[in-house]
Design a protein around this motif. Structure first.
Motif: not given
Ligand SMILES: CC(C)CC(=O)Nc1cccc(-c2cccc(CN)c2)c1
Length: 232
Positions: A56, A66, A100, A102-103, A106
């Motif tokens: 992130g 993130h 985890e 998220n935006s 990935q």
């Protein structure tokens, strides 16, 4: 990455920084929620210690929404990898827990069809590796677009002289190139990871030594078997 540019922040949410004692050592990328793919030669100077995996991130130092450092449960270098050549230069890292998503975090799909990427295809590589010949390291993720060159050209006597196997591929290295610390990162062609950066001749930006990548498709079964065996 020599002569690249700063990546658009968090637009490569699959990128991982493999770290030791808070220092970036190599790149890698998320291939499943609990798995990162990188290069086996990145463990050469780790003295048996496990990496920590930063996900992130765009900046290696600044706080970002993130950004998170994951512990590694286990590392699986490919059995065929060794310090004498670039063969089977792959490393699978199992994270201590599922990342985890998220935006900014990935998974990146990898190529499973074992067919060479067409010559002259322009692919993209990214990393926090050195950005000049003095060994300067960037704080922010760098990126580069590079054209695929043929294995025959890459294997020419004056280039890598026959050492490029069918499990490897090359990109042009005149001026723009991968460099120390970019190892383990993905070569992305049309949105799919086709290769993993390997150190090769450990020189950067010399057109006589094209950048070398481990092709991923030939190792799809190895990747699946390691993930299946360790996930239980
Ligand atoms: C433990 C590892 C970090 C040791 C290591 O990899 N050293 C090292 C030194 C000089 C160039 C490179 C290097 C990497 C990626 C691509 C290339 C060639 N374009 C060179 C790699």
């Amino acid at each position: 990455i020599l002569r690249g540019s700063e990546a658009r922040p968090h637009l490569k949410p699959y990128m991982a920084s493999l770290q030791l004692d808070g220092q970036h050592v190599c790149g890698g990328f998320l291939i499943a929620e609990q798995w990162v793919l990188s290069a086996a030669h990145c463990t050469e100077e780790t003295d048996g210690k496990l990496f920590q995996v930063l996900l992130g991130a765009h900046s290696l130092t600044e706080p970002e929404p993130h950004k998170r450092l994951y512990q590694v449960r286990a590392q699986f270098p490919h059995n065929g990898s060794n310090v004498h050549n670039n063969k089977d230069d792959l490393l699978l890292l199992q994270l201590e827990e599922k990342a985890e998503l998220n935006s900014d975090v990935q998974v990146l799909p990898f190529q499973r069809e074992n067919r060479d990427v067409a010559v002259d295809t322009v692919c993209e590589v990214a990393g926090w590796g050195t950005i000049d010949h003095s060994g300067k390291r960037p704080d922010k993720l760098q990126q580069l677009q590079l054209p695929v060159i043929s294995r025959d050209v890459c294997n020419h006597r004056t280039r890598h002289d026959g050492t490029i196997t069918e499990n490897m591929m090359c990109t042009d290295s005149r001026r723009k190139d991968t460099c120390k610390g970019d190892s383990g990162g993905p070569l992305v062609c049309d949105g799919v990871a086709e290769g993993v950066v390997t150190a090769g001749s450990r020189v950067c930006g010399n057109y006589k030594k094209p950048a070398i990548y481990t092709r991923i498709a030939p190792y799809a079964e190895w990747i699946d078997s390691v993930m299946a065996s360790a996930d239980g």
